[in-house]
Design a protein around this motif. Sequence first.
Motif, PDB file in Angstrom:
ATOM      1  N   GLY A  89       0.030 101.357  37.224  1.00 24.34           N
ATOM      2  CA  GLY A  89       0.629 101.907  36.009  1.00 24.34           C
ATOM      3  C   GLY A  89       2.097 102.242  36.091  1.00 24.34           C
ATOM      4  N   LYS A  90       2.702 102.121  37.257  1.00 17.84           N
ATOM      5  CA  LYS A  90       4.128 102.430  37.412  1.00 17.84           C
ATOM      6  C   LYS A  90       4.932 101.143  37.587  1.00 17.84           C
ATOM      7  N   LEU A  91       6.153 101.139  37.041  1.00 17.16           N
ATOM      8  CA  LEU A  91       7.009  99.957  37.099  1.00 17.16           C
ATOM      9  C   LEU A  91       7.873  99.980  38.366  1.00 17.16           C
ATOM     10  N   TYR A  92       7.849  98.884  39.113  1.00 13.75           N
ATOM     11  CA  TYR A  92       8.623  98.802  40.359  1.00 13.75           C
ATOM     12  C   TYR A  92       9.641  97.657  40.364  1.00 13.75           C
ATOM     13  N   GLY A  93       9.675  96.863  39.311  1.00 14.08           N
ATOM     14  CA  GLY A  93      10.641  95.766  39.266  1.00 14.08           C
ATOM     15  C   GLY A  93      10.963  95.402  37.833  1.00 14.08           C
ATOM     16  N   LEU A  94      12.105  94.747  37.634  1.00 13.68           N
ATOM     17  CA  LEU A  94      12.440  94.190  36.322  1.00 13.68           C
ATOM     18  C   LEU A  94      12.299  92.668  36.409  1.00 13.68           C
ATOM     19  N   PRO A  95      11.465  92.080  35.555  1.00 15.68           N
ATOM     20  CA  PRO A  95      11.243  90.631  35.615  1.00 15.68           C
ATOM     21  C   PRO A  95      12.528  89.855  35.356  1.00 15.68           C
ATOM     22  N   MET A  96      12.704  88.774  36.106  1.00 11.48           N
ATOM     23  CA  MET A  96      13.865  87.907  35.920  1.00 11.48           C
ATOM     24  C   MET A  96      13.420  86.600  35.265  1.00 11.48           C
ATOM     25  N   ASP A  97      13.118  85.606  36.067  1.00  9.90           N
ATOM     26  CA  ASP A  97      12.710  84.327  35.504  1.00  9.90           C
ATOM     27  C   ASP A  97      11.191  84.243  35.446  1.00  9.90           C
ATOM     28  N   THR A  98      10.692  83.113  34.977  1.00 17.94           N
ATOM     29  CA  THR A  98       9.264  82.854  35.009  1.00 17.94           C
ATOM     30  C   THR A  98       9.049  81.351  35.062  1.00 17.94           C
ATOM     31  N   ASP A  99       7.799  80.974  35.226  1.00 18.04           N
ATOM     32  CA  ASP A  99       7.450  79.550  35.189  1.00 18.04           C
ATOM     33  C   ASP A  99       6.093  79.436  34.506  1.00 18.04           C
ATOM     34  N   ALA A 100       5.512  78.269  34.517  1.00 19.89           N
ATOM     35  CA  ALA A 100       4.164  78.041  33.999  1.00 19.89           C
ATOM     36  C   ALA A 100       3.722  76.697  34.554  1.00 19.89           C
ATOM     37  N   ARG A 101       2.449  76.394  34.385  1.00 19.80           N
ATOM     38  CA  ARG A 101       1.925  75.122  34.884  1.00 19.80           C
ATOM     39  C   ARG A 101       1.405  74.298  33.725  1.00 19.80           C
ATOM     40  N   LEU A 102       1.830  73.031  33.682  1.00 11.25           N
ATOM     41  CA  LEU A 102       1.360  72.078  32.683  1.00 11.25           C
ATOM     42  C   LEU A 102       1.041  70.749  33.365  1.00 11.25           C
ATOM     43  N   LEU A 103       0.353  69.883  32.645  1.00 10.36           N
ATOM     44  CA  LEU A 103       0.081  68.536  33.122  1.00 10.36           C
ATOM     45  C   LEU A 103       1.246  67.626  32.747  1.00 10.36           C
ATOM     46  N   PHE A 104       1.895  67.037  33.743  1.00 10.21           N
ATOM     47  CA  PHE A 104       2.914  66.012  33.527  1.00 10.21           C
ATOM     48  C   PHE A 104       2.216  64.661  33.620  1.00 10.21           C
ATOM     49  N   TYR A 105       2.562  63.723  32.713  1.00  5.88           N
ATOM     50  CA  TYR A 105       1.922  62.400  32.777  1.00  5.88           C
ATOM     51  C   TYR A 105       2.923  61.298  32.443  1.00  5.88           C
ATOM     52  N   GLU A 282      19.510  96.345  35.113  1.00  6.60           N
ATOM     53  CA  GLU A 282      19.300  96.363  33.665  1.00  6.60           C
ATOM     54  C   GLU A 282      20.104  95.258  32.986  1.00  6.60           C
ATOM     55  N   PHE A 283      21.319  95.017  33.511  1.00  7.87           N
ATOM     56  CA  PHE A 283      22.136  93.925  32.979  1.00  7.87           C
ATOM     57  C   PHE A 283      21.612  92.562  33.429  1.00  7.87           C
ATOM     58  N   ALA A 284      21.367  92.426  34.727  1.00  7.71           N
ATOM     59  CA  ALA A 284      20.993  91.124  35.303  1.00  7.71           C
ATOM     60  C   ALA A 284      19.671  90.617  34.750  1.00  7.71           C
ATOM     61  N   ALA A 285      18.686  91.521  34.603  1.00  2.82           N
ATOM     62  CA  ALA A 285      17.370  91.125  34.111  1.00  2.82           C
ATOM     63  C   ALA A 285      17.233  91.339  32.611  1.00  2.82           C
ATOM     64  N   GLY A 286      18.331  91.738  31.976  1.00  3.29           N
ATOM     65  CA  GLY A 286      18.334  91.892  30.525  1.00  3.29           C
ATOM     66  C   GLY A 286      18.690  90.577  29.843  1.00  3.29           C
ATOM     67  N   PRO A 287      18.806  90.580  28.515  1.00  5.15           N
ATOM     68  CA  PRO A 287      19.051  89.338  27.776  1.00  5.15           C
ATOM     69  C   PRO A 287      20.299  88.572  28.219  1.00  5.15           C
ATOM     70  N   GLU A 288      21.410  89.279  28.454  1.00  9.44           N
ATOM     71  CA  GLU A 288      22.647  88.577  28.819  1.00  9.44           C
ATOM     72  C   GLU A 288      22.533  87.929  30.196  1.00  9.44           C
ATOM     73  N   GLY A 289      22.022  88.683  31.172  1.00 12.09           N
ATOM     74  CA  GLY A 289      21.867  88.125  32.517  1.00 12.09           C
ATOM     75  C   GLY A 289      20.891  86.974  32.561  1.00 12.09           C
ATOM     76  N   GLN A 290      19.772  87.130  31.863  1.00 12.05           N
ATOM     77  CA  GLN A 290      18.765  86.067  31.882  1.00 12.05           C
ATOM     78  C   GLN A 290      19.238  84.811  31.153  1.00 12.05           C
ATOM     79  N   LYS A 291      20.049  84.993  30.142  1.00 16.11           N
ATOM     80  CA  LYS A 291      20.586  83.816  29.439  1.00 16.11           C
ATOM     81  C   LYS A 291      21.505  83.024  30.373  1.00 16.11           C
ATOM     82  N   ILE A 292      22.368  83.731  31.111  1.00 14.85           N
ATOM     83  CA  ILE A 292      23.236  83.067  32.092  1.00 14.85           C
ATOM     84  C   ILE A 292      22.375  82.316  33.105  1.00 14.85           C
ATOM     85  N   TYR A 293      21.362  83.002  33.614  1.00 14.52           N
ATOM     86  CA  TYR A 293      20.509  82.417  34.648  1.00 14.52           C
ATOM     87  C   TYR A 293      19.811  81.153  34.150  1.00 14.52           C
TER      88      TYR A 293
END
Length: 375
Positions: A89-105, A282-293
């Motif tokens: 229930g406690k927050l220990y990190g701020l999410p940065m990027d993410t991924d997902a899995r799909l079928l490539f064909y 807060e900046f790096a994992a916020g909208p501006e930082g994530q957009k740059i990334y």
Amino acid sequence: EIIKKFNERQKEITVKPVYIAQQGEGQNEKLLAAVAGGNPPDVAYFDRFEVGSWAAQGSLTDLTAYAEKEEIEKNDYYEYALEEAKYEGKLYGLPMDTDARLLFYNKDHFKEVGLDPEKPPKTIAELEKAAKKLTVKKGNRFERIGFIPWYGQGWLYTWGWVFGGEFYDEKTGTVTADDPKVVESLQWMIDYAQQYGIEDLTAFTDSAGSGAESPFLTGQISMIVTVPSQVGAIKKYKPDLNYGVAPIPTPTGDHFTTWAGGWSFVIPKGAKNVDAAWKFMEFAAGPEGQKIYSQKTGNLASIKSINEQLYEDDPIMKEFVDILPKARHRPVIAEGSLLWNELVKARDLGIRKKDTPEKLLKNVSDKVNKALKNK
């Protein structure tokens, strides 16, 4: 680029980046040694998958109060990304990027064997049928193989969830790797290995290249389950590849799902400049930082609005963006790395028929649950 932008926009805090080589799943010895020695960095770029185990051993700073004060949830993070950065229930990190899995064909391969390139398989049965048509084998050697379930991102997490299984019971706090649907998914992989010949399949995967020589790019495999970084590799090494992506087929052809990982920023326990570290995070994992990334890397952001803004007109990446709200995340538990390693071992032993899927997965549950009790 993110650090440079942060340092330029204010004068009170200067962030100095220090690089260390990535050590793989569950391995962060240098950072752990720094925490134990009382001299950790103020911020670390950290695999979200490890947040649970590090928080459980008291190696991360609780960020809950900072997050509540700044209302960070207004950033529109995907729910699974925030949940993966929490422990008990406690927050220990701020999410940065993410991924997902799909079928490539490979659409050209589909055309070649009479399959509709605009209708990728939706069911497991359709996937098997297409794979059989697409496979070209001479003697014991695959000149081209249609599909290998455990290749690429074909983990037990991938197929266990696709088959409708669960790996963890939140209410009881126990690992459920031997869920009947997870067992069913491993049995399917075992049957597939027997049908095509595990030794011949292993010879293929052992000789497979990477980067420009990866088998999907060279045309040696027609379908593969993998992540968005494959899109970047195709753009770089094989920009004329005629391919599509689609949700991973399920037994029933509906209830499509995926799972997602990603990285985060954390403040190690014992950091000297916690307030300053939070402001950078807060900046790096916020909208501006994530957009740059995302613009620099082509990776998906963990903020929904950034992905919708950047990939609205990209038909391939939009498929990833569209399925992210349905994404699962690996259980956030104190023994997350152990569970990962044991599931990989069970899959590899299973496809080589070293034991039944029921026994292999029961062993996983028993071993990890025992370790959790001893924490």
